[in-house]
Design a protein around this motif. Sequence first.
Motif, short mmCIF file in Angstrom:
data_model
loop_
_atom_site.label_atom_id
_atom_site.label_comp_id
_atom_site.label_asym_id
_atom_site.label_seq_id
_atom_site.Cartn_x
_atom_site.Cartn_y
_atom_site.Cartn_z
N PHE A 161 0.83 -1.21 0.00
CA PHE A 161 0.00 0.00 0.00
C PHE A 161 0.86 1.26 0.00
CE2 PHE A 161 -2.60 -3.29 1.82
CZ PHE A 161 -3.88 -3.03 1.38
N ARG A 162 0.33 2.29 -0.64
CA ARG A 162 0.78 3.65 -0.41
C ARG A 162 -0.35 4.36 0.30
NH1 ARG A 162 3.50 4.42 -5.97
NH2 ARG A 162 5.64 3.83 -5.51
N LEU A 163 -0.04 5.04 1.40
CA LEU A 163 -1.06 5.65 2.24
C LEU A 163 -1.47 7.03 1.71
CD1 LEU A 163 0.30 4.72 5.77
CD2 LEU A 163 -1.30 3.46 4.30
N PRO B 208 2.00 -7.74 9.86
CA PRO B 208 1.73 -6.39 10.38
C PRO B 208 1.66 -5.37 9.25
CG PRO B 208 3.38 -7.48 11.73
CD PRO B 208 3.16 -8.36 10.53
N PHE B 209 0.71 -4.47 9.32
CA PHE B 209 0.46 -3.53 8.24
C PHE B 209 1.67 -2.65 7.94
CE2 PHE B 209 -1.52 0.44 6.53
CZ PHE B 209 -2.09 -0.12 5.39
N ARG B 210 2.44 -2.32 8.95
CA ARG B 210 3.59 -1.43 8.74
C ARG B 210 4.61 -2.05 7.79
NH1 ARG B 210 5.19 0.89 12.93
NH2 ARG B 210 7.31 1.38 12.30
N PHE B 211 4.61 -3.38 7.65
CA PHE B 211 5.52 -4.04 6.72
C PHE B 211 4.94 -4.15 5.32
CE2 PHE B 211 6.85 -5.81 10.87
CZ PHE B 211 8.15 -5.34 10.88
N LEU B 212 3.71 -3.66 5.14
CA LEU B 212 3.05 -3.74 3.84
C LEU B 212 2.94 -2.38 3.16
CD1 LEU B 212 0.13 -6.21 4.71
CD2 LEU B 212 2.35 -6.75 3.68
N VAL B 213 3.50 -1.35 3.77
CA VAL B 213 3.38 -0.01 3.19
C VAL B 213 4.72 0.42 2.60
CG1 VAL B 213 1.59 0.61 4.86
CG2 VAL B 213 3.96 1.23 5.32
N ARG C 96 6.69 6.77 8.10
CA ARG C 96 6.71 7.95 8.98
C ARG C 96 5.33 8.30 9.53
NH1 ARG C 96 5.95 12.84 5.27
NH2 ARG C 96 5.32 11.90 3.29
N TYR C 97 4.28 7.81 8.90
CA TYR C 97 2.93 8.12 9.37
C TYR C 97 2.52 7.29 10.58
CZ TYR C 97 2.35 10.53 4.88
OH TYR C 97 2.48 11.37 3.80
#
Length: 389
Positions: free
Chosen positions: A82-84, A110-115, A121-122
Motif C-alpha cells: 500500500f501507499r497511504l 503487520p500492516f507497517r511491513f506492507l506499506v 513515517r505516518y
Amino acid sequence: MARTAREPSRRRTPQKREVEVNVGTELQGHAVHDLGRLLAALRQNLPVCIDLSDCGRFDVVALLHVLAVVAERRRRDLPTTFRLPRDSEARDFLRKKSFPSTVGYLTGTPFRFLVDDHDVRYFGESTAEPQAVPETDPSAAIIEYLSNKRFFAFRPYGIKSGSDRSTCIETEWDHWRNPLMMRVLEGRTETRSGGYPKDFTRVVVQEMLASLLRNVAEGMVVTGSQISMEGNIRCLTVAAWQGAITPRVNLCSRLYQHAAERSSTQDGVLEIDANVSGTDIESYAWMTDEDRPSGLDRAGSQEGETTKSVAKPVASAVESHGSLDRSLQALYQSVTNVFDGRLECWSGDLFAGIEKGDEKTKYRLALREVHGLALQGNIIAVRIPLGHA
C-alpha cells in the motif's frame, strides 16, 4: 481466530514487476462499474501496490471489496502493498475504521511491513483533532464520539463452526445495542412506516448476518459501518463481507430468482432502464402475494395465458440456487418498508440493489453484471437515511 504474524527481517522493498494501481481521489461503492475496473486491476497475477496517496474519501462497502481482494491475494501467495493517503484526515479515517489492523489480520503480516518505506513515517502520528459540531445537532456530537471510539470500525471473525457463527451474530447484536447508537436512531427523521431502534438490531443486523452465515461451514466474515452525508441527508451504512472456503451461495442469484418469480407484467411494474455508462440494468418490481391482483399467478401470467418474454441481459450469469431464505426476505422487507432504506448485495460478478417501489409496486430490484468484480463470497450492505443533518 488467532493468527501468527509473519515478521519480515526488514522493511518492505518494491517487488520486481510490481504493478501500481492508483485508486484515485475517491473510493466509492456507488459507482459499481468503476469499482469493478479497479478490482480487476487488483487481481493481476503479479505483485500489486494499492496506491491510496490521492484518495480523500472512502466508502465502507468499497473498502470491504478491497479487503476481500487482499484476502484472496494472500491465499494465492501474491504480494500486496500500500501507499497511504497524503491527506491526514483520510489516514485518520482509515485508522478509525481499523483498516490497517484488519489488513494485518487477513494477511498475517503487520500492516507497517506492507506499506511503502516513505509512508512508515505516518505510523505513530497524532490523530486529528475532534471536529466541532453544531449545538443544534445532538446526533452529530454522538456520531463524532462513536467514530473516535472506533464504533464504526471493521471487525473480522474467523468462522469454523456453528459456535463461531453464533458468536459473530451475538457480538454484533450487542455492539449495535449501544445506548448512544440507539439515540442516533431515535433522532432520525420519521419514515412512512416508523421503525424503532430496537428493530434495527433485532431485524436488520441479525438477519443480515444470518443471510451471510446460513450457508457457510468455514470462512471469514468482516463487518463494518459508516455514517456519511448524501447531499444534506445523513445516511447510515452497515455492511459485511463473507468469504467462504466452502462453495459459496450467490445471494444476487437468489434475489434475481425471487424477483423474477414475483414480478408482474402490468404496465410500470417490469422495467428495463439504462444507467449513465450505458450498461443495461434489469429492474424488477414486484408486489407481495397478498397484494397481487386476482388472475395473476406467481409468474405474473394471466390464468390460461402465457406472458410475453422479456430479454434478460444478465440471465446467463445467474444460477438457480433455490428459493430465497427467510432471513434475506425479512431483511429487504424491513430495510425498505420500515426504514425507507436500500439493500445492496454483491456476489461473484453481480450487483443487486433493492429499494422501495412506486405507488403500483412494493419493491424494485436493479440487477447489474459488473465486469471485473469476481467477488469471492458475498457482501451485503444496508443503507438507511437518518434524516437531515
